[in-house]
Scaffold this active site. Sequence first.
Site, mmCIF file in Angstrom:
data_model
loop_
_atom_site.group_PDB
_atom_site.id
_atom_site.type_symbol
_atom_site.label_atom_id
_atom_site.label_comp_id
_atom_site.label_asym_id
_atom_site.label_seq_id
_atom_site.Cartn_x
_atom_site.Cartn_y
_atom_site.Cartn_z
ATOM 1 N N TYR A 1 0.667 -1.130 -0.024
ATOM 2 C CA TYR A 1 0.023 0.104 -0.040
ATOM 3 C C TYR A 1 0.856 1.211 -0.004
ATOM 4 C CZ TYR A 1 -4.240 -2.677 0.231
ATOM 5 O OH TYR A 1 -5.308 -3.547 -0.281
ATOM 6 N N ASP B 1 -7.996 5.435 -4.490
ATOM 7 C CA ASP B 1 -7.246 6.827 -4.846
ATOM 8 C C ASP B 1 -8.043 8.042 -4.532
ATOM 9 O OD1 ASP B 1 -8.819 7.684 -6.900
ATOM 10 O OD2 ASP B 1 -7.942 6.012 -8.403
ATOM 11 N N HIS C 1 -14.818 1.666 -0.557
ATOM 12 C CA HIS C 1 -13.463 0.619 -0.122
ATOM 13 C C HIS C 1 -12.409 1.368 0.649
ATOM 14 C CE1 HIS C 1 -15.012 -2.304 -3.385
ATOM 15 N NE2 HIS C 1 -15.666 -2.114 -2.229
HETATM 16 P P1 OAD Z 1 -12.153 -3.748 -12.193
HETATM 17 O O1 OAD Z 1 -10.516 -3.840 -12.420
HETATM 18 O O2 OAD Z 1 -12.608 -5.403 -11.734
HETATM 19 O O3 OAD Z 1 -12.655 -3.503 -13.467
HETATM 20 C C1 OAD Z 1 -12.223 -2.306 -14.056
HETATM 21 C C2 OAD Z 1 -13.236 -1.945 -15.214
HETATM 22 O O4 OAD Z 1 -12.790 -0.750 -15.735
HETATM 23 C C3 OAD Z 1 -13.373 -3.065 -16.260
HETATM 24 O O5 OAD Z 1 -14.697 -3.285 -16.494
HETATM 25 C C4 OAD Z 1 -12.633 -2.315 -17.455
HETATM 26 O O6 OAD Z 1 -13.217 -2.891 -18.635
HETATM 27 C C5 OAD Z 1 -12.977 -1.084 -17.135
HETATM 28 N N1 OAD Z 1 -11.894 -0.061 -17.906
HETATM 29 C C6 OAD Z 1 -10.664 -0.506 -18.474
HETATM 30 N N2 OAD Z 1 -10.037 1.028 -18.771
HETATM 31 C C7 OAD Z 1 -10.932 1.643 -18.712
HETATM 32 C C8 OAD Z 1 -11.154 3.151 -19.279
HETATM 33 N N3 OAD Z 1 -10.114 3.674 -19.626
HETATM 34 N N4 OAD Z 1 -12.283 3.713 -19.096
HETATM 35 C C9 OAD Z 1 -13.254 3.091 -18.303
HETATM 36 N N5 OAD Z 1 -13.303 1.836 -18.011
HETATM 37 C C10 OAD Z 1 -12.249 0.947 -18.083
HETATM 38 O O7 OAD Z 1 -12.178 -2.754 -11.161
HETATM 39 P P2 OAD Z 1 -13.378 -2.598 -9.899
HETATM 40 O O8 OAD Z 1 -14.739 -3.001 -10.647
HETATM 41 O O9 OAD Z 1 -13.396 -1.257 -9.637
HETATM 42 O O10 OAD Z 1 -11.627 -3.714 -4.227
HETATM 43 O O11 OAD Z 1 -13.118 -3.621 -8.859
HETATM 44 C C11 OAD Z 1 -13.772 -3.396 -7.659
HETATM 45 C C12 OAD Z 1 -13.034 -3.806 -6.624
HETATM 46 O O12 OAD Z 1 -12.397 -4.974 -6.787
HETATM 47 C C13 OAD Z 1 -12.004 -2.583 -6.146
HETATM 48 O O13 OAD Z 1 -12.511 -1.673 -5.470
HETATM 49 C C14 OAD Z 1 -10.989 -3.438 -5.392
HETATM 50 C C15 OAD Z 1 -10.909 -4.734 -6.252
HETATM 51 O O14 OAD Z 1 -10.399 -5.826 -5.686
HETATM 52 C C16 OAD Z 1 -10.794 -3.630 -3.075
HETATM 53 O O15 OAD Z 1 -9.686 -3.317 -2.956
HETATM 54 C C17 OAD Z 1 -11.596 -3.946 -1.707
#
Ligand code: OAD
Length: 229
Positions: free
Chosen positions: A53, A89, A104
Amino acid sequence: MKKVLVLTGAGISAESGLKTFRDSDGLWENYNVYDVATPQAWAKNPALVQEFYNKRREQCLSAKPNAGHLALVELEKEFNVQIITQNVDDLHEKAGSTNILHLHGELNKARSSVDENLIYDLKGKDINMGDFCEKGSQLRPHIVWFGEMVPNIEIAQKMMRDADYLLIIGTSLNVYPAAGLVSFVPAHCKTFLIDPNDCPTGNISNLTTIKEGAGTGVSKAIKIILQDM
Ligand code: OAD
C-alpha cells in the site's frame, strides 16, 4: 435540482496511469490480491501489506485526474451530483468533485488496528511497522479488504434510492456488495454504463451503454443527460 448518482471503479483512473484490478491475469501490480488485501494477509505478513500500500500511495501522489474525472466536476453546475467510488485513490478529490463517498477506503489515510474509528490523514506519507495509533496499536491502511464489512454500504444504498440518473463508470461489477448497488435505483432512473469492455448488466432497466474509455465516454453520457433535462 435533479440528482445524478455516479458509481466509479478502477477503470475511471486507468487513463491516469493507475492499473485496474481484473485486467492483468488476476494479479494486481504483480501481487496476488489475497497476499496483500485480506485480513489473513495482514495477520501473516503485515510488513508486506504495508509495503504494497505504500507503493500504491506513492503512485497515486503523482497521478493526475483525467477528462473523465473532470467532466464529473462540470456536471455539478447543472445537477446535484453524488459520487460513490470503489477506488481508494483521490483523483475525484484532486479533480474537484464535492460529494464523494469512498466504499473501499482511502489510500491516503491510516487507521488503528484496534479501533476502526481512529482514522488519520497520511498526507502522502508511508505507514511503517511501529507507527502506532493513540491507543498504542499498529496503524494499518484505511482500506476495506476482501472479507471485511463495507461500512458505507447502507449510506450508498440510500443515496441510490434518490437517483434521477446513474452513471456507472469503469467497474467490472464483479465485487459485492458494491455491484449490488445498481439494483437500488428507482424505476424512473436512467442509467448509463461507460466501459470499453462488456460488463454484467443483468436486469438494469433504462440502460444506455457507451462502450468507450472514461476520457471520452463520460462527456458523451453527460451530453445525453443535458439534452434530456
Ligand atoms: P475492475 O478491475 O474489476 O474493473 C475495471 C473496469 O474498468 C473493467 O470493466 C474495465 O473494462 C474497465 N476499464 C478499463 N479501462 C477503462 C477506461 N479507460 N475507462 C473506463 N473503464 C475502463 O475494477 P473494479 O470494478 O473497480 O476492491 O473493482 C472493484 C473492487 O475490486 C475494487 O474496489 C477493489 C478490487 O479488488 C478492494 O480493493 C476492496
